[in-house]
Scaffold this motif. Structure first.
Motif, PDB file in Angstrom:
ATOM      1  N   ARG A   1      -5.321   5.804   1.039  1.00 40.06           N
ATOM      2  CA  ARG A   1      -6.356   4.801   0.783  1.00 40.06           C
ATOM      3  C   ARG A   1      -7.159   5.134  -0.471  1.00 40.06           C
ATOM      4  NH1 ARG A   1      -5.860   5.377   6.323  1.00 40.06           N
ATOM      5  NH2 ARG A   1      -6.064   3.481   7.601  1.00 40.06           N
ATOM      6  N   GLU A   2      -7.774   4.098  -1.019  1.00 37.39           N
ATOM      7  CA  GLU A   2      -8.613   4.252  -2.207  1.00 37.39           C
ATOM      8  C   GLU A   2      -9.700   5.298  -2.003  1.00 37.39           C
ATOM      9  OE1 GLU A   2     -11.954   1.658  -4.693  1.00 37.39           O
ATOM     10  OE2 GLU A   2     -10.951   0.811  -2.941  1.00 37.39           O
TER      11      GLU A   2
ATOM     12  N   LYS B   1      -7.338  -4.364  -4.868  1.00 39.44           N
ATOM     13  CA  LYS B   1      -7.373  -3.276  -3.901  1.00 39.44           C
ATOM     14  C   LYS B   1      -6.698  -3.673  -2.594  1.00 39.44           C
ATOM     15  CE  LYS B   1     -11.473  -1.379  -6.089  1.00 39.44           C
ATOM     16  NZ  LYS B   1     -12.917  -1.064  -5.992  1.00 39.44           N
TER      17      LYS B   1
ATOM     18  N   SER C   1      -5.239   1.285  -5.998  1.00 36.18           N
ATOM     19  CA  SER C   1      -6.387   2.122  -5.643  1.00 36.18           C
ATOM     20  C   SER C   1      -7.453   2.160  -6.721  1.00 36.18           C
ATOM     21  CB  SER C   1      -5.924   3.554  -5.350  1.00 36.18           C
ATOM     22  OG  SER C   1      -5.102   3.589  -4.207  1.00 36.18           O
ATOM     23  N   ASN C   2      -7.050   2.065  -7.992  1.00 36.45           N
ATOM     24  CA  ASN C   2      -8.019   2.191  -9.078  1.00 36.45           C
ATOM     25  C   ASN C   2      -7.417   1.661 -10.376  1.00 36.45           C
ATOM     26  OD1 ASN C   2      -6.349   4.306 -10.115  1.00 36.45           O
ATOM     27  ND2 ASN C   2      -7.396   5.790  -8.799  1.00 36.45           N
TER      28      ASN C   2
ATOM     29  N   HIS D   1       0.840  -1.203   0.000  1.00 34.21           N
ATOM     30  CA  HIS D   1       0.000   0.000   0.000  1.00 34.21           C
ATOM     31  C   HIS D   1       0.875   1.253   0.000  1.00 34.21           C
ATOM     32  CE1 HIS D   1      -4.167  -1.600   0.561  1.00 34.21           C
ATOM     33  NE2 HIS D   1      -3.437  -2.692   0.690  1.00 34.21           N
TER      34      HIS D   1
END
Length: 517
Positions: free
Chosen positions: A84-85, A366, A371-372, A50
């Motif tokens: 974070r997402e 994720k 994140s995307n 992350h």
């Protein structure tokens, strides 16, 4: 790539000097208060893979990774925080009418000579890395009978023909109950046809049909096709049986044995690396995919291109947000326009289902720090290396030139693998961060892990561990050369991948955007 080097200290990787986030390397993540060698302090626990903020980010400020914008902060994010997402607004997809078109074409790489592998030369000039009898089908109705026949062929006939690697049923869910004259029906039809022409099947045509289906055998096999041998009887329809199941099995086995005899006479011969057709794919991706495994594939891809081979990369939704980086690398404006054409077709296909490219990312992606789809795409295209893009194939099309080819497919592992087989792939490489036992029956699959932790947990599924790059134990170049040589060993039959040894074979899954009736 900047890596905090100490194995037992908090570590992160920053890929580009412009990046304002970095990826946590430590297997267990880092605790709150962890101090990195560059002075950064984690304000909270951050899991492995992350992102940590390298600077204070204001609301609306771009969040940058790979030197590209992957999102915009929806709220202030403090330096040292877990990014974070939910804190990011995803950018819009790049508009297709204002892309750079072949304006940054890489210089041609220096030729790489002196490398070869041992393969099976086919009558049409193509080369197989395996010697397989493939039995094509025209409709799902025959799958059960053919499965029974193939089991008997493997147990009763195949031991008599030791130079044949396997017998594979090319079963699928198409052929009837479909709008076969619909606008996009050409995609599954040409896919079935081109699967039968894969170089690993040796050109020995054999088709099992039912008799009343919409997809007829003549649509699958063409008399003037040099890639298949139609000199022997090549078609059997189950509805021709007059005595039932037993006769069906006997007929299929007899037709198969005729071809097994011919395939068994084939021998490997030394061929140049230029005969390799590599398909690249990733699945179960994480934030390390674009740091370790995919860059290794990209380096090895450049080596293969230098040696004159064909290398394919795919997955439309996983390049869509980075398409501006690919059209710029296109060898010609025509290749760039072909890339745009495939992106536009898929945009419209997704829109018909009230979806867009953001539907691609999975819970596993994720959890693995992506994140995307923008971030995922930027890591995905790294597989393509640094060569110019020489051509584009639509879904189900067969390769028609050498070089770096974009093969337009959905990102689904099984659909992508099927379409790359139809394109002519004779060797497959698959990177994974979360882990998958994915495999194909028609081509060997080399599995590359993004993280050492996965390779250690799955030592009998992962062939190459790229996690050693994040740990500083190897460079991308060193592992890229190792992978290049591993390709040649697998292609030559000197080594077998774990998926081959375990006979891990996912189904053929056709891409059918046309209606089902």
């Amino acid at each position: 790539m900047q890596l905090i080097p100490h194995q037992d200290s908090p570590r992160h990787i920053r890929l580009n000097e412009a990046d304002n986030v970095a990826v946590i390397v430590n297997d267990g993540g880092v605790p709150a208060g962890a101090r990195f060698e560059d002075g950064l302090v984690a304000l909270e626990p951050i899991p492995q893979s992350h992102k940590v903020a390298l600077a204070d980010l204001a609301t609306g400020q771009p969040v940058i990774r790979y030197g590209q914008v992957i999102g915009y902060a929806l709220e202030p994010i403090a330096r040292g925080s877990w990014v974070r997402e939910a804190q990011l607004r995803m950018p819009s997809a790049p508009p297709l009418d204002s892309l750079p078109m072949a304006d940054a074409v890489p210089a041609k790489l220096e030729p790489l000579q002196g490398y070869s592998f041992e393969g099976y030369r086919n009558a049409d000039g193509s080369v197989g890395t395996r010697n397989i009898l493939g039995i094509t089908t025209t409709v799902q109705c025959v799958a059960g009978v053919l499965e029974h026949a193939v089991a008997r062929i493997r147990s009763e006939l195949l031991p008599r023909y030791p130079n044949v690697d396997d017998v594979v049923a090319l079963t699928h869910n198409y052929g009837c109950g479909v709008a076969i004259t619909a606008k996009d029906a050409y995609i599954p039809i040409r896919t079935v046809r081109n699967l039968a022409r894969n170089p690993n099947l040796g050109g020995e045509a054999l088709v099992i049909g039912l008799g009343c289906e919409k997809l007829q055998a003549e649509q699958v096999m063409h008399e003037d096709d040099a890639s298949v041998d139609l000199s022997e009887p090549w078609l059997y329809r189950l509805q021709e049986s007059s005595t039932g199941f037993g006769e069906m099995i006997e007929q299929i086995m007899a037709l198969a044995e005729t071809r097994l005899r011919k395939l068994d006479r084939r021998r490997r011969e030394t061929v140049p690396v230029s005969e390799l057709i590599l398909g690249m794919q990733c699945g179960g991706s994480d934030a390390f995919s674009g740091i370790t495994a995919n860059p290794v594939l990209g380096f090895a891809s450049d080596l293969l291109i230098r040696a004159g081979a064909t290398v394919m990369f795919s997955e439309v939704t996983e390049v869509r947000d980075a398409i501006y980086m690919l059209t710029a690398r296109a060898e010609t404006p025509e290749v760039a326009q072909a890339l745009v054409r495939e992106m536009d077709w898929y945009d419209r296909y997704l829109a018909r289902g009230a979806a867009d490219r953001s539907a691609n990312t999975t819970p596993g992606n994720k959890k693995g720090g992506l994140s995307n789809i923008v971030e995922k795409s930027l890591g995905s295209i790294v597989k393509s290396g640094s060569s110019a893009i020489n051509g584009v194939l639509g879904p189900g099309e067969r390769y028609n030139r050498k070089g770096l080819i974009y093969c337009a497919t959905p990102a689904s592992d099984f659909v992508c693998g099927t379409l790359q087989l139809a394109a002519g792939m004779n060797l497959h490489v698959f990177t994974t961060g979360r882990g998958t036992p994915y495999g194909l029956a028609m081509a060997p699959v080399v599995k590359v892990s993004t993280r050492t932790e996965l390779a250690e947990r799955w030592p009998d599924l992962i062939d190459i561990d790229a996690g050693c790059i994040a740990a500083g134990r190897a460079s991308i170049e060193e592992l890229g050369w190792e992978l290049f040589h591993y390709y040649l060993d697998v292609a030559s039959g000197r080594k077998r991948t774990w998926a081959e040894r375990h006979r891990l074979h996912n189904d053929i899954v056709l891409f059918n955007p046309a209606p089902v009736t």
